[in-house]
Motif scaffolding. Structure first.
Motif, PDB file in Angstrom:
ATOM      1  N   ARG A   7       0.682  -1.081   0.022  1.00  0.00           N
ATOM      2  CA  ARG A   7       0.068  -0.009  -0.020  1.00  0.00           C
ATOM      3  C   ARG A   7       0.837   1.304   0.105  1.00  0.00           C
ATOM      4  N   LEU A   9       3.682   2.381  -1.314  1.00  0.00           N
ATOM      5  CA  LEU A   9       4.827   2.277  -0.981  1.00  0.00           C
ATOM      6  C   LEU A   9       6.023   3.136  -1.779  1.00  0.00           C
ATOM      7  N   SER A  47       1.339   0.464  -5.262  1.00  0.00           N
ATOM      8  CA  SER A  47       0.068  -0.286  -4.715  1.00  0.00           C
ATOM      9  C   SER A  47      -0.275  -1.579  -5.327  1.00  0.00           C
ATOM     10  N   ARG A  75      12.474  -6.402   2.852  1.00  0.00           N
ATOM     11  CA  ARG A  75      13.213  -5.392   3.723  1.00  0.00           C
ATOM     12  C   ARG A  75      14.894  -5.333   3.590  1.00  0.00           C
ATOM     13  N   GLY A  82       5.085   3.802   3.469  1.00  0.00           N
ATOM     14  CA  GLY A  82       4.135   2.805   3.167  1.00  0.00           C
ATOM     15  C   GLY A  82       3.928   1.723   3.744  1.00  0.00           C
ATOM     16  N   GLU A  83       3.098   0.689   3.321  1.00  0.00           N
ATOM     17  CA  GLU A  83       2.948  -0.787   4.268  1.00  0.00           C
ATOM     18  C   GLU A  83       3.073  -1.708   3.229  1.00  0.00           C
ATOM     19  N   LEU A  85       1.890  -5.660   3.523  1.00  0.00           N
ATOM     20  CA  LEU A  85       1.236  -6.467   4.391  1.00  0.00           C
ATOM     21  C   LEU A  85       1.632  -8.031   3.641  1.00  0.00           C
ATOM     22  N   LYS A  89      -0.154  -8.886   7.778  1.00  0.00           N
ATOM     23  CA  LYS A  89       0.658  -8.313   8.812  1.00  0.00           C
ATOM     24  C   LYS A  89       1.755  -7.325   8.243  1.00  0.00           C
ATOM     25  N   ASN A  90       1.623  -6.328   8.553  1.00  0.00           N
ATOM     26  CA  ASN A  90       2.576  -5.141   7.890  1.00  0.00           C
ATOM     27  C   ASN A  90       3.863  -5.367   8.657  1.00  0.00           C
ATOM     28  N   VAL A  92       6.629  -3.465   7.477  1.00  0.00           N
ATOM     29  CA  VAL A  92       7.246  -2.367   7.513  1.00  0.00           C
ATOM     30  C   VAL A  92       7.222  -1.816   9.315  1.00  0.00           C
ATOM     31  N   CYS A  94       8.008  -3.676  11.814  1.00  0.00           N
ATOM     32  CA  CYS A  94       8.022  -4.659  12.586  1.00  0.00           C
ATOM     33  C   CYS A  94       9.314  -5.164  13.325  1.00  0.00           C
TER      34      CYS A  94
END
Lengths: 397, 281
Positions: A7, A9, A47, A75, A82-83, A85, A89-90, A92, A94
């Motif tokens: 989403r 990003l 997205s 990552r 942005g996210e 998932l 689960k996100n 970014v 974490c």
């Protein structure tokens, strides 16, 4: 729920990314922002959703941000905003432990230059992901041997990577990614470094493996033919933006802008355009219980020289020509059965033009597109095949 | 023009060090002496007819037949010249200096490979250590430590350690980005990355550094003898000072033989495992 969802990003390379983000939002282009702030835009507001079991291809020229995008997904490159998932689960933002866990268990990755460890045997390379997770020697070796057999490298377990050809090395790369049983595979230009023939072979093998494994695959490539061949859906990237996400066929039929149009214009359409796209509704058909006179009249009305015959369930029976039908009328017979030519070519709607072409050799009738119950969906004449190759199929329907 | 009194400052610093940190130097002295004497105990305690086969066996495992034969003949020559004991004393000194160099140099090199700032600070220090004439720090070394092998080891470490540091750092930095990226993608921690990927791939380069360190240690043998280190250096020094050219030559020859054996064996150490990966290009 999508397997992977991205989403809005963004990835900005440079020391003050937020300055660049503000300018992006004001609508400045990548070049303008680079000139003004010295910040490079890697990914700009991407997205998309990837469904479970899907092969999602990200395609673009070098510098379009596709490799940056895929590295954001686990990552290896830290997204700016942005996210992302994974299973809802996100990832970014974490924790380090959670990220490690995602990398170890959920996401496998295959690299363009194989990136194997030269000091380890093939089996040790494949077991690397498990070794990192402290799986004991016996279990990880067993798993490595299993996966190597799956990718067709049985017997090479104790070789060193340098003793293998490029194609075989990438099979090791693939095996390494599969060894940890991840749901998601990231493949970054995985076949781009291989010879064309080997590349084709690997593409086929990936598709065959995918039939059995049903992984969620995100595949990066700069090669449109490759994208069209293996992608369930394709995202086209340009200057960090995703300009279009579509199925291969829709991408060719309805390019979102001139960039995509230019991109797809040289494509070998015979491999992509399907029978369903170019078929037309037949001008006229007769039912087998109609007589010869009806058939002759219908052909004359539509000015055609042959007509397809269906039974009462609309299932295809065959074809009759105007000559045969006229002969029947002259002989005062009405039953069509004896002149029906049953030797007609039928294809399924997802058959590619490439496979249609040879059917026209020494064959003068239209080809019939049928569903699995032999019901007629449409017909294809030679001229619509040519139109399909040229990309003008829309005007015929 | 104003003359910067660097020399005076150095003297003051050294005086201060001797006055205030003598307990530290005593401790270092004891440790180094312990290590040297440990090596001497083993190398002098075991007779030559056992040490020669052991070295030959090691050479055979790591290198080729030619070097095995050379090692046996060379060591027998040393024995026949009556220089066996001195050679073992020198070997103990070289082994101690190398051990200390590796113990300090390898972690320092690893640290430098991951920290650019530290890299910028340490590099000129290494230049200093390698190019400052040895006699300059030889005399302070005698102040700090007693006469005997310890100041020799100290001076040798200063001169011989830089290659291990440099080449450890270089080797780790040379590991290609894509294998590091791949390892991270599979969830390797930075510790796993270092131990399972970077160190093994850097090993040939690190071994080249170790080889250099050993060779440089041997080149310090005569200088160390000037401050009381025993061994082949002492033989050569005596030969020079007493105009016994023949004896000096024999001592020098033994140094060369020892150097060549150690060189070939440590070179083989670097090649053995990763040689496969070099066939590639």
């Amino acid at each position: 729920m999508s397997k992977v969802e991205v989403r809005n990003l963004y990835k900005v390379f440079g020391s003050s990314p937020h300055k660049a983000l503000d300018l992006i939002k004001k609508g400045l282009s990548k070049e303008e922002i680079l000139e003004k702030t010295g910040q490079g835009i890697g990914v700009n507001n991407a997205s998309f959703k990837v469904n479970e079991g899907e092969i999602f291809v990200v395609m673009g020229l070098s510098g379009s941000g596709k490799s940056t995008l895929v590295r954001c997904l686990n990552r290896l490159i830290e997204p700016t905003l942005g996210e992302i998932l994974i299973d809802g689960k996100n990832i970014v933002g974490c924790s380090k432990e959670e990220l490690m866990n995602v990398r170890r268990k959920k996401v496998g990755m295959v690299f363009q230059n194989f990136a194997l460890l030269p000091h380890r045997t093939v089996a040790e390379n494949v077991a690397f992901g498990l070794e990192i997770q402290n799986v004991d020697q016996e279990n990880r070796t067993k798993k490595a041997y299993e996966v190597l057999e799956l990718v067709g490298l049985k017997g090479y377990e104790e070789s060193y990577p340098s003793q293998l050809s490029g194609g075989m090395q990438q099979r090791v790369g693939l095996a390494r990614a599969l060894a940890t049983d991840p749901d998601i595979l990231l493949m970054d230009e995985a076949f781009s470094a291989l010879d064309p023939l080997i590349r084709k072979e690997m593409q086929n093998e990936l598709l065959a493996l995918q039939e059995r494994m049903h992984k969620t695959i995100i595949f990066i490539t700069h090669d449109l033919d490759e994208a069209l061949k293996i992608g369930d859906r394709i995202a086209v990237m340009k200057d960090g933006n995703i300009v279009q996400i579509d199925t291969p066929e829709d991408l060719l039929k309805n390019p979102a802008d001139d960039y995509v149009r230019d991109f797809v214009q040289d494509v070998n359409r015979t491999k992509v355009v399907t029978a369903a796209t170019i078929m037309q509704t037949p001008d006229s058909i007769v039912s087998s219980k109609d007589g010869a006179r009806v058939a002759v009249r219908k052909m004359k009305e539509a000015s055609i020289s042959s007509i397809f015959v269906l039974n009462k369930n609309r299932q295809l029976q065959g074809i009759i020509t105007i000559d045969d039908a006229t002969k029947l009328v002259r002989e005062n017979k009405d039953n069509l059965d004896e002149v029906i030519d049953k030797k007609i070519h039928t294809v399924s709607p997802d058959c590619a033009i490439e496979e249609l072409l040879p059917l026209f050799i020494n064959y003068s009738y239209p080809i019939v597109v049928t569903d699995d119950q032999n019901k007629i969906l449409g017909i294809i004449v030679k001229s619509s095949v040519l139109a399909g190759i040229l990309g003008e199929e829309g005007q015929n329907v | 023009m104003y003359r910067l009194p660097i020399g005076e400052y150095v003297e003051q610093i050294i005086d201060w060090l001797i006055e205030n940190l003598s307990f530290l130097f005593d401790a270092i002295n004891d440790i180094l002496l312990g290590i040297v004497e440990g090596f001497e105990f083993v190398l002098l305690g075991v007779p030559f007819y056992i040490i020669i086969p052991v070295i030959a066996l090691v050479a055979w495992k790591i290198t080729n037949k030619g070097i095995v034969i050379f090692s046996i003949l060379g060591l027998l020559l040393i024995e026949s010249l009556g220089l066996w004991e001195n050679t073992m004393l020198t070997l103990a000194l070289v082994a101690t200096a190398t051990l200390i160099s590796v113990l300090i140099g390898m972690p320092l090199g690893i640290w430098m490979s991951r920290n650019d700032k530290l890299n910028d600070i340490i590099r000129p220090v290494l230049d200093f250590m390698q190019t400052m004439p040895a006699f300059v720090y030889l005399i302070p070394a005698v102040y700090f430590f007693d006469l005997g092998p310890v100041p020799g080891v100290f001076a040798t470490v200063i001169f011989a350690m830089p290659p291990v540091v440099r080449l450890t750092s270089l080797g780790i930095r040379q590991v290609t980005k894509d294998v590091i990226e791949a390892s991270r993608a599979f969830g390797a921690t930075s510790r796993q990355l270092l131990l399972k990927v970077q160190m093994p791939l850097a090993m040939p380069t690190i071994m080249a550094g170790l080889n250099q360190t050993i060779m440089l240690s041997l080149s310090m043998v005569v200088i160390s003898a000037m401050i009381g280190a025993k061994g082949l250096g002492e033989v050569v020094l005596k030969g020079i000072t007493q105009m016994e050219i023949g004896q000096g030559f024999e001592g020098g020859l033994a140094v060369v033989v020892l150097a060549m054996i150690l060189d070939r064996i440590t070179q083989g150490l670097g090649k053995s495992k990763v040689s496969l990966s070099n066939n590639e290009k």
